[in-house]
Enzyme design. Structure first.
Site, PDB file in Angstrom:
ATOM      1  N   CYS A  98      -1.674 -14.361 -11.525  1.00 23.16           N
ATOM      2  CA  CYS A  98      -2.913 -14.826 -12.352  1.00 23.16           C
ATOM      3  C   CYS A  98      -3.569 -13.793 -12.840  1.00 23.16           C
ATOM      4  O   CYS A  98      -3.759 -12.778 -12.236  1.00 23.16           O
ATOM      5  CB  CYS A  98      -3.689 -16.048 -11.751  1.00 23.16           C
ATOM      6  SG  CYS A  98      -2.677 -17.316 -10.990  1.00 23.16           S
ATOM      7  N   ARG A 118       1.187  -8.868 -16.320  1.00 19.77           N
ATOM      8  CA  ARG A 118       1.386  -9.315 -14.652  1.00 19.77           C
ATOM      9  C   ARG A 118       2.375 -10.402 -14.539  1.00 19.77           C
ATOM     10  O   ARG A 118       2.299 -11.055 -13.087  1.00 19.77           O
ATOM     11  CB  ARG A 118      -0.331  -9.762 -14.212  1.00 19.77           C
ATOM     12  CG  ARG A 118      -1.278  -8.587 -14.314  1.00 19.77           C
ATOM     13  CD  ARG A 118      -2.729  -8.893 -14.290  1.00 19.77           C
ATOM     14  NE  ARG A 118      -3.110  -9.985 -13.129  1.00 19.77           N
ATOM     15  CZ  ARG A 118      -3.585  -9.041 -12.102  1.00 19.77           C
ATOM     16  NH1 ARG A 118      -3.916  -7.833 -12.296  1.00 19.77           N
ATOM     17  NH2 ARG A 118      -3.946  -9.759 -11.113  1.00 19.77           N
ATOM     18  N   TRP A 168      -0.211 -18.309 -12.961  1.00 19.51           N
ATOM     19  CA  TRP A 168       1.129 -18.400 -12.483  1.00 19.51           C
ATOM     20  C   TRP A 168       1.174 -19.409 -11.348  1.00 19.51           C
ATOM     21  O   TRP A 168       0.274 -19.283 -10.148  1.00 19.51           O
ATOM     22  CB  TRP A 168       1.309 -17.062 -11.928  1.00 19.51           C
ATOM     23  CG  TRP A 168       2.832 -16.654 -11.788  1.00 19.51           C
ATOM     24  CD1 TRP A 168       3.893 -17.475 -12.109  1.00 19.51           C
ATOM     25  CD2 TRP A 168       3.528 -15.541 -11.782  1.00 19.51           C
ATOM     26  NE1 TRP A 168       5.060 -16.977 -12.099  1.00 19.51           N
ATOM     27  CE2 TRP A 168       4.937 -15.772 -11.846  1.00 19.51           C
ATOM     28  CE3 TRP A 168       2.961 -14.294 -11.457  1.00 19.51           C
ATOM     29  CZ2 TRP A 168       5.698 -14.750 -11.771  1.00 19.51           C
ATOM     30  CZ3 TRP A 168       4.133 -13.153 -11.236  1.00 19.51           C
ATOM     31  CH2 TRP A 168       5.542 -13.598 -11.492  1.00 19.51           C
ATOM     32  N   ASN A 182      -8.226 -17.099  -9.433  1.00 20.59           N
ATOM     33  CA  ASN A 182      -7.003 -16.101  -8.703  1.00 20.59           C
ATOM     34  C   ASN A 182      -6.901 -16.391  -7.560  1.00 20.59           C
ATOM     35  O   ASN A 182      -7.912 -16.243  -6.622  1.00 20.59           O
ATOM     36  CB  ASN A 182      -7.012 -14.999  -9.283  1.00 20.59           C
ATOM     37  CG  ASN A 182      -6.516 -14.495 -10.690  1.00 20.59           C
ATOM     38  OD1 ASN A 182      -6.657 -15.640 -11.400  1.00 20.59           O
ATOM     39  ND2 ASN A 182      -6.599 -13.430 -11.205  1.00 20.59           N
ATOM     40  N   GLY A 183      -5.676 -16.656  -6.882  1.00 21.55           N
ATOM     41  CA  GLY A 183      -5.676 -16.480  -5.233  1.00 21.55           C
ATOM     42  C   GLY A 183      -5.195 -18.158  -4.866  1.00 21.55           C
ATOM     43  O   GLY A 183      -4.785 -18.789  -5.616  1.00 21.55           O
ATOM     44  N   GLU A 238      16.708   0.812   5.002  1.00 20.69           N
ATOM     45  CA  GLU A 238      15.837   0.508   3.823  1.00 20.69           C
ATOM     46  C   GLU A 238      15.568   1.782   3.165  1.00 20.69           C
ATOM     47  O   GLU A 238      15.816   1.875   1.991  1.00 20.69           O
ATOM     48  CB  GLU A 238      14.652  -0.227   4.174  1.00 20.69           C
ATOM     49  CG  GLU A 238      13.525  -0.196   3.092  1.00 20.69           C
ATOM     50  CD  GLU A 238      13.990  -1.127   2.093  1.00 20.69           C
ATOM     51  OE1 GLU A 238      14.882  -1.833   2.001  1.00 20.69           O
ATOM     52  OE2 GLU A 238      12.989  -0.895   0.861  1.00 20.69           O
ATOM     53  N   LYS A 262      16.548   2.598  -0.770  1.00 14.65           N
ATOM     54  CA  LYS A 262      15.613   3.218  -1.814  1.00 14.65           C
ATOM     55  C   LYS A 262      16.297   4.296  -2.489  1.00 14.65           C
ATOM     56  O   LYS A 262      16.060   4.419  -3.561  1.00 14.65           O
ATOM     57  CB  LYS A 262      14.172   3.432  -1.065  1.00 14.65           C
ATOM     58  CG  LYS A 262      13.356   2.473  -0.660  1.00 14.65           C
ATOM     59  CD  LYS A 262      12.707   1.631  -1.643  1.00 14.65           C
ATOM     60  CE  LYS A 262      13.483   0.577  -2.288  1.00 14.65           C
ATOM     61  NZ  LYS A 262      13.726  -0.566  -1.686  1.00 14.65           N
ATOM     62  N   GLU A 272      19.050   3.654  -4.839  1.00 17.24           N
ATOM     63  CA  GLU A 272      18.523   2.732  -5.929  1.00 17.24           C
ATOM     64  C   GLU A 272      18.080   3.546  -7.065  1.00 17.24           C
ATOM     65  O   GLU A 272      18.264   3.176  -8.305  1.00 17.24           O
ATOM     66  CB  GLU A 272      17.392   1.719  -5.576  1.00 17.24           C
ATOM     67  CG  GLU A 272      18.182   0.308  -4.765  1.00 17.24           C
ATOM     68  CD  GLU A 272      16.831  -0.593  -4.553  1.00 17.24           C
ATOM     69  OE1 GLU A 272      16.795  -1.747  -4.990  1.00 17.24           O
ATOM     70  OE2 GLU A 272      15.767  -0.281  -4.013  1.00 17.24           O
ATOM     71  N   HIS A 305      30.974   6.151  16.050  1.00 15.92           N
ATOM     72  CA  HIS A 305      32.261   5.395  15.872  1.00 15.92           C
ATOM     73  C   HIS A 305      33.010   5.521  14.803  1.00 15.92           C
ATOM     74  O   HIS A 305      33.433   4.754  13.984  1.00 15.92           O
ATOM     75  CB  HIS A 305      31.976   3.819  16.221  1.00 15.92           C
ATOM     76  CG  HIS A 305      31.244   3.961  17.720  1.00 15.92           C
ATOM     77  ND1 HIS A 305      32.050   3.972  18.724  1.00 15.92           N
ATOM     78  CD2 HIS A 305      30.126   3.684  18.343  1.00 15.92           C
ATOM     79  CE1 HIS A 305      31.403   3.794  20.086  1.00 15.92           C
ATOM     80  NE2 HIS A 305      30.128   3.487  19.425  1.00 15.92           N
ATOM     81  N   LYS A 321      15.207  -6.336 -11.782  1.00 18.13           N
ATOM     82  CA  LYS A 321      14.440  -6.584 -10.671  1.00 18.13           C
ATOM     83  C   LYS A 321      14.543  -8.257  -9.876  1.00 18.13           C
ATOM     84  O   LYS A 321      14.249  -8.402  -8.761  1.00 18.13           O
ATOM     85  CB  LYS A 321      12.774  -6.786 -11.360  1.00 18.13           C
ATOM     86  CG  LYS A 321      11.710  -7.049 -10.432  1.00 18.13           C
ATOM     87  CD  LYS A 321      11.359  -5.836  -9.378  1.00 18.13           C
ATOM     88  CE  LYS A 321      10.163  -6.096  -8.458  1.00 18.13           C
ATOM     89  NZ  LYS A 321      10.522  -5.306  -7.204  1.00 18.13           N
TER      90      LYS A 321
END
Ligand code: G6P
Length: 614
Positions: free
Chosen positions: A2, A27, A74, A108-109, A487, A491, A494, A510, A609
């Site tokens: 929002c 946003r 949102w 918002n929230g 991860e 990253k 990507e 191994h 995304k």
């Protein structure tokens, strides 16, 4: 996410507010609305969809006035409908309640205890399904001629997060704004003032802004801006001069969204934990689980479905569920889960983890799990997204908008929320209050520790320069740091397109060890946990074969010096929390590598995304 815009001044508010809404479009949102106060009356217009739809609806209408608030929503509570769009009215008694009200509010929230507050309101006539309307009514009921007092009386009753702006028809030149968790900025013009979720909407008018901090209330009128706290003490605020253009402002001055989002982590981490601790009991309070104590006790197994970075967060949570709650936990790629006759039933709790909340593989996995009778909960960032809606219950990770394709701040907040879930189950099953308290205390120390890693960004850039010449890099870690290695490798591939593989240190000999030579560097996450010695042996093995090594080590660890060509030091924390810190240098490493290699960091080739096709 929002967005809020507000204006108090001499100009017509409407064009300022509409342009402000457009500036916040980046946003993400699903509906928009506007309210203007003029000659003791507040009129509003709201519409589903784009700001353009709102503009069309406003055609032919005169919404005159030089005080107003506006919002892009949102969805969190309630579907995407005009009635659920903001501004909300606090009164329901006017002849035409859809367009004219006495008190208007944008929020918002998330108000976590809105049901409880709702029950206690005198006026039970609700026109939306939102938590925000409940707050509007609460402030309206507390209003006795002073809007600031009404806001200050109401907010202490709220559990959750808010950035809120309110107008009352009897206060012709006033907006009252308050913040807890959701950002708000006040822009200082010449006898006119702006309010917004970030500085972008006010840049055409003023460069002088003041950022509200949590617990602060701003009284914004044509006479000036007064900021105080909920205890009614005046707060003296600094005025910051913004030198950015619009795009820089959206990136908060960083060269890319990814770097901004990496640096957002200590801040959004606080949003992930706010209101979710019960320190006395050493446990977490995650209302979104929506299960009775008995139902929680009946959970026999946890299954986590997710993709990419979200799956890595799940892999970390597996250690926590097993260690704290003695619950068997399985983590699966959503795309595999659905097609392999997964064994789940009524006693299985399935967590679907997703930043976007739209990943179709995860969505289909949820449907499959539900069909088989499992309880499904979401751990999602984007509010109102499909997964959030289809799971019907779960927890938002509150990472804020994540615009860079490579996920960073969502990852740390996913891990945090899942740790809290594991703790909650742990306290029901076997974890002692003392252990719970230690874990919560250690979580409170995380933001400071994150900052100390972020400060090393330039140093990490120098290290990245050394590694930019290699074609391939192996990442190793063990225990909770095994997913961190995965991860780190994800990253890097990507955004820099360098081949990278993450693996457990134990797995190295191994097979992958055959690859190791002076041309294949190894990055090892080697912090001082229970597998420290074992990991040291793994690093010694690669060092003996001529590999260059970069080690993530705990501050003060001198022993790793002999094993490392380069070291990045991170603060020590409880073992289960290590991924919250150890991942950050790897994010920065990948980021700097990509920049050094001239790649488009925010929009890597071939990736999206949100992956909404199977
Ligand atoms: C895509 C993105 C990844 C992300 C994954 C899961 O593959 O490129 O960065 O981790 O989807 O996305 P989600 O929105 O469900 O977390």
């Amino acid at each position: 996410m929002c967005g809020i815009v507000g204006y108090v001044g001499k100009k017509e508010a409407l064009p300022v507010l509409l342009q402000g809404l457009r500036d916040l479009e980046y946003r993400g949102y699903d509906s928009a609305g506007i309210a203007v106060l003029n000659q003791g009356k507040i009129f509003r217009v709201r519409e589903v969809g784009k700001v353009d739809n709102l503009v069309n609806k406003l055609k032919g209408k005169t919404l005159e006035g030089s005080v107003g608030i506006a919002h892009t929503r949102w969805a969190t509570h309630g579907g995407v409908t005009e009635k659920n769009a903001h501004p909300h009215f606090g009164s329901s008694s006017l002849g035409e309640p859809e367009v004219e009200g006495k008190l208007a509010l944008v929020h918002n929230g998330i108000i976590e205890n809105y049901r409880e507050i709702k029950k206690q309101l005198k006026d039970q006539n609700f026109s939306s399904e939102t938590d925000s309307e409940v707050l509007a009514k609460l402030i309206y009921e507390n209003y006795e001629g002073d809007l600031v007092k009404a806001v200050k009386k109401s907010l202490p009753r709220v559990r959750g997060t808010y950035g809120v702006a309110v107008m009352h028809q009897d206060n012709p030149n006033l907006i009252v704004a308050a913040r807890l968790g959701s950002p708000l900025v006040v822009g200082m013009g010449q006898n006119e003032y702006y309010l917004a979720s970030d500085v972008t909407p006010m840049l055409p008018y003023t460069k002088r802004v003041s950022y509200l901090d949590d617990g602060e209330v701003a009284e914004i009128s044509t006479a000036g801006v007064k900021i105080s706290n909920l205890k009614d003490e005046v707060v003296k605020k600094d005025i910051t001069r913004i030198e950015w253009d619009k795009e820089q402002a959206q990136k908060n001055g960083f060269p890319s969204f990814m770097l901004k989002e990496i640096f957002d982590q200590p801040i959004v981490f606080e949003d992930a934990i706010r209101g979710r601790f019960n320190m006395q009991e050493g446990t977490a309070i995650l209302g979104g689980l929506n299960m009775t104590e008995e139902e929680k006790r009946d959970v026999k197994r946890v299954v986590i479905v997710a993709e990419g970075t979200a799956r890595h967060a799940g892999l970390i949570a597996k250690y926590a569920f097993e260690r704290l709650a003695n619950l068997p936990c399985e983590v699966d790629s959503s795309s595999e889960f659905r097609y392999r006759d997964p064994v789940v039933n009524e006693s299985t709790l399935v967590f679907a983890i997703s930043q976007s909340g739209e990943t179709v593989d995860t969505l289909l996995a949820i449907r499959e799990a539900k069909r088989k009778g499992a309880k499904v909960r979401g751990v999602v960032n984007v509010v109102g997204s499909t997964i959030a809606r289809e799971t019907g219950a779960g927890t938002y990770i509150h990472a804020g908008p994540e615009l860079s394709v490579a996920s960073t701040k969502a990852f740390t907040n996913m891990v945090t929320v899942l740790l809290l879930y594991a703790l909650e189950f742990g306290r029901i099953k076997q974890t002692s209050p003392a252990t719970g308290q230690r874990l919560l205390q250690a979580l409170l120390e995380i933001p400071e520790k994150m900052h100390s890693i972020l400060k090393q960004s330039e140093q990490i850039k120098e290290i990245a320069k050394v590694y930019a010449k290699y074609q391939s890099i192996i990442f190793i870690g063990r225990g909770v740091n095994f997913p961190v290695a995965l991860e780190g490798a994800l990253k890097l591939k990507e955004i820099s397109y360098i081949h990278a593989e993450g693996m457990s240190g134990g797995e190295l000999k191994h097979g992958p060890l055959a690859l190791v030579s002076k041309d294949l560097p190894v990055i090892a996450v080697l912090t001082q946990d229970q597998l420290y010695e074992k990991m040291k042996s793994s690093v010694a093995e690669v060092k003996a074969r001529g590999a260059r090594t970069l080690i993530i080590a705990n501050e003060g660890d001198e022993e790793v010096r002999d094993l490392a060509d380069e070291i990045i030091y991170v603060p020590k924390t409880m073992e289960l929390l290590e991924p919250l810190l150890n991942t950050i240098p790897l994010q920065l490493f990948a980021y700097h590598m990509a920049v050094i290699l001239g790649k488009d960091v925010d929009r890597p080739r071939n990736l999206a995304k949100s992956v909404t096709v199977e």
